[in-house]
Design an enzyme around this catalytic site. Structure first.
Site, PDB file in Angstrom:
ATOM      1  N   TYR A  91       0.797  -1.230   0.000  1.00  0.00           N
ATOM      2  CA  TYR A  91       0.000   0.000   0.000  1.00  0.00           C
ATOM      3  C   TYR A  91       0.828   1.279   0.000  1.00  0.00           C
ATOM      4  O   TYR A  91       0.278   2.361  -0.129  1.00  0.00           O
ATOM      5  CB  TYR A  91      -0.952  -0.003   1.200  1.00  0.00           C
ATOM      6  CG  TYR A  91      -1.953  -1.118   1.127  1.00  0.00           C
ATOM      7  CD1 TYR A  91      -3.053  -1.038   0.279  1.00  0.00           C
ATOM      8  CD2 TYR A  91      -1.787  -2.283   1.879  1.00  0.00           C
ATOM      9  CE1 TYR A  91      -3.968  -2.078   0.193  1.00  0.00           C
ATOM     10  CE2 TYR A  91      -2.703  -3.327   1.794  1.00  0.00           C
ATOM     11  CZ  TYR A  91      -3.785  -3.214   0.950  1.00  0.00           C
ATOM     12  OH  TYR A  91      -4.682  -4.250   0.861  1.00  0.00           O
ATOM     13  N   HIS A 100      -9.748   1.257  -5.716  1.00  0.00           N
ATOM     14  CA  HIS A 100      -8.828   0.423  -4.932  1.00  0.00           C
ATOM     15  C   HIS A 100      -7.410   0.879  -5.226  1.00  0.00           C
ATOM     16  O   HIS A 100      -7.050   1.098  -6.397  1.00  0.00           O
ATOM     17  CB  HIS A 100      -8.989  -1.058  -5.270  1.00  0.00           C
ATOM     18  CG  HIS A 100     -10.324  -1.583  -4.873  1.00  0.00           C
ATOM     19  ND1 HIS A 100     -10.635  -1.879  -3.564  1.00  0.00           N
ATOM     20  CD2 HIS A 100     -11.435  -1.804  -5.593  1.00  0.00           C
ATOM     21  CE1 HIS A 100     -11.892  -2.287  -3.511  1.00  0.00           C
ATOM     22  NE2 HIS A 100     -12.404  -2.230  -4.730  1.00  0.00           N
ATOM     23  N   ILE A 101      -6.629   1.011  -4.199  1.00  0.00           N
ATOM     24  CA  ILE A 101      -5.249   1.474  -4.318  1.00  0.00           C
ATOM     25  C   ILE A 101      -4.422   0.474  -5.116  1.00  0.00           C
ATOM     26  O   ILE A 101      -3.619   0.856  -5.963  1.00  0.00           O
ATOM     27  CB  ILE A 101      -4.656   1.711  -2.914  1.00  0.00           C
ATOM     28  CG1 ILE A 101      -5.428   2.842  -2.218  1.00  0.00           C
ATOM     29  CG2 ILE A 101      -3.158   2.023  -2.991  1.00  0.00           C
ATOM     30  CD1 ILE A 101      -5.165   2.964  -0.728  1.00  0.00           C
ATOM     31  N   HIS A 116     -15.414  -7.467  -1.028  1.00  0.00           N
ATOM     32  CA  HIS A 116     -15.494  -8.869  -1.426  1.00  0.00           C
ATOM     33  C   HIS A 116     -16.541  -9.663  -0.648  1.00  0.00           C
ATOM     34  O   HIS A 116     -16.755 -10.836  -0.944  1.00  0.00           O
ATOM     35  CB  HIS A 116     -14.124  -9.524  -1.244  1.00  0.00           C
ATOM     36  CG  HIS A 116     -12.995  -8.610  -1.594  1.00  0.00           C
ATOM     37  ND1 HIS A 116     -12.763  -8.182  -2.886  1.00  0.00           N
ATOM     38  CD2 HIS A 116     -12.074  -7.995  -0.821  1.00  0.00           C
ATOM     39  CE1 HIS A 116     -11.718  -7.358  -2.882  1.00  0.00           C
ATOM     40  NE2 HIS A 116     -11.291  -7.233  -1.646  1.00  0.00           N
ATOM     41  N   ASN A 134     -13.964   3.113  -1.432  1.00  0.00           N
ATOM     42  CA  ASN A 134     -12.995   2.035  -1.310  1.00  0.00           C
ATOM     43  C   ASN A 134     -13.468   1.259  -0.093  1.00  0.00           C
ATOM     44  O   ASN A 134     -13.210   1.652   1.052  1.00  0.00           O
ATOM     45  CB  ASN A 134     -11.577   2.569  -1.112  1.00  0.00           C
ATOM     46  CG  ASN A 134     -10.550   1.460  -1.006  1.00  0.00           C
ATOM     47  OD1 ASN A 134     -10.890   0.310  -0.745  1.00  0.00           O
ATOM     48  ND2 ASN A 134      -9.293   1.811  -1.186  1.00  0.00           N
ATOM     49  N   ASP A 142     -26.276  -3.251  -1.498  1.00  0.00           N
ATOM     50  CA  ASP A 142     -27.694  -2.891  -1.431  1.00  0.00           C
ATOM     51  C   ASP A 142     -27.894  -1.441  -1.011  1.00  0.00           C
ATOM     52  O   ASP A 142     -28.801  -0.767  -1.513  1.00  0.00           O
ATOM     53  CB  ASP A 142     -28.431  -3.820  -0.467  1.00  0.00           C
ATOM     54  CG  ASP A 142     -28.686  -5.197  -1.044  1.00  0.00           C
ATOM     55  OD1 ASP A 142     -28.538  -5.389  -2.272  1.00  0.00           O
ATOM     56  OD2 ASP A 142     -29.045  -6.096  -0.257  1.00  0.00           O
ATOM     57  N   ARG A 181     -10.001 -11.634  -3.692  1.00  0.00           N
ATOM     58  CA  ARG A 181     -10.076 -10.189  -3.921  1.00  0.00           C
ATOM     59  C   ARG A 181     -10.642  -9.853  -5.309  1.00  0.00           C
ATOM     60  O   ARG A 181     -10.974  -8.707  -5.584  1.00  0.00           O
ATOM     61  CB  ARG A 181      -8.705  -9.543  -3.764  1.00  0.00           C
ATOM     62  CG  ARG A 181      -8.196  -9.566  -2.348  1.00  0.00           C
ATOM     63  CD  ARG A 181      -6.958  -8.715  -2.183  1.00  0.00           C
ATOM     64  NE  ARG A 181      -6.287  -8.992  -0.944  1.00  0.00           N
ATOM     65  CZ  ARG A 181      -6.594  -8.444   0.225  1.00  0.00           C
ATOM     66  NH1 ARG A 181      -7.574  -7.571   0.308  1.00  0.00           N
ATOM     67  NH2 ARG A 181      -5.915  -8.759   1.311  1.00  0.00           N
TER      68      ARG A 181
END
Length: 141
Positions: free
Chosen positions: A22, A100-101, A80, A74, A87, A111
């Site tokens: 990250y 997503h990074i 997942h 994010n 919803d 993932r």
């Protein structure tokens, strides 16, 4: 224009967790980057992070009543697993961009599943923190 940026579990640990995946930038630097860009583009942005699924759902529902124009999410690990988040996004009918990074499609098999993708207008994955700015640009077009 009003945009709500929602970050799910463990995003507050940026710069601490798995730096090899990250990066070194912390959550505060992500928020500053988003806020500075929003100010430059003259849009209102609110950034929210929670490790709790119900709090994220409450924030998404609240966005409906605050007349938010776009959601950037994010959802972290909830991407997942959470049909409930999917919803909630569907219920408020606010255009949504999933961010997503990392490139989640090139990571572990689990993932590669995204419930958020099913209700998003666009996905931005693997572009690091700059993916959030690309999501803002999507709403400005």
């Amino acid at each position: 224009m009003k945009i709500l940026v929602i970050n799910g579990p463990n995003l507050n640990m940026l710069g601490i967790r798995e730096k090899e995946i990250y990066g070194n930038d912390n959550y505060e630097s992500l928020c500053k980057m988003i806020n500075d860009y929003a100010e430059e583009k003259k849009i209102d942005v609110e950034i929210y992070q929670s490790n709790h699924e119900g709090c994220l759902i409450d924030k998404i529902q609240d966005a409906y009543f605050k007349h938010v124009d776009g959601l950037i999410i994010n959802a972290g690990g909830y991407t997942h697993t959470s049909i409930a988040l999917m919803d909630a996004i569907k219920a408020v009918n606010i255009p949504c961009v999933e961010v997503h990074i990392t490139d989640i499609n090139s990571r572990e098999d689990y993932r590669k599943i995204s419930y958020i993708e099913k209700v998003s207008k666009k996905r931005i994955i693997g572009k690091g923190l700059k993916g959030y700015l690309e999501a803002i640009d999507y709403f400005l077009k």
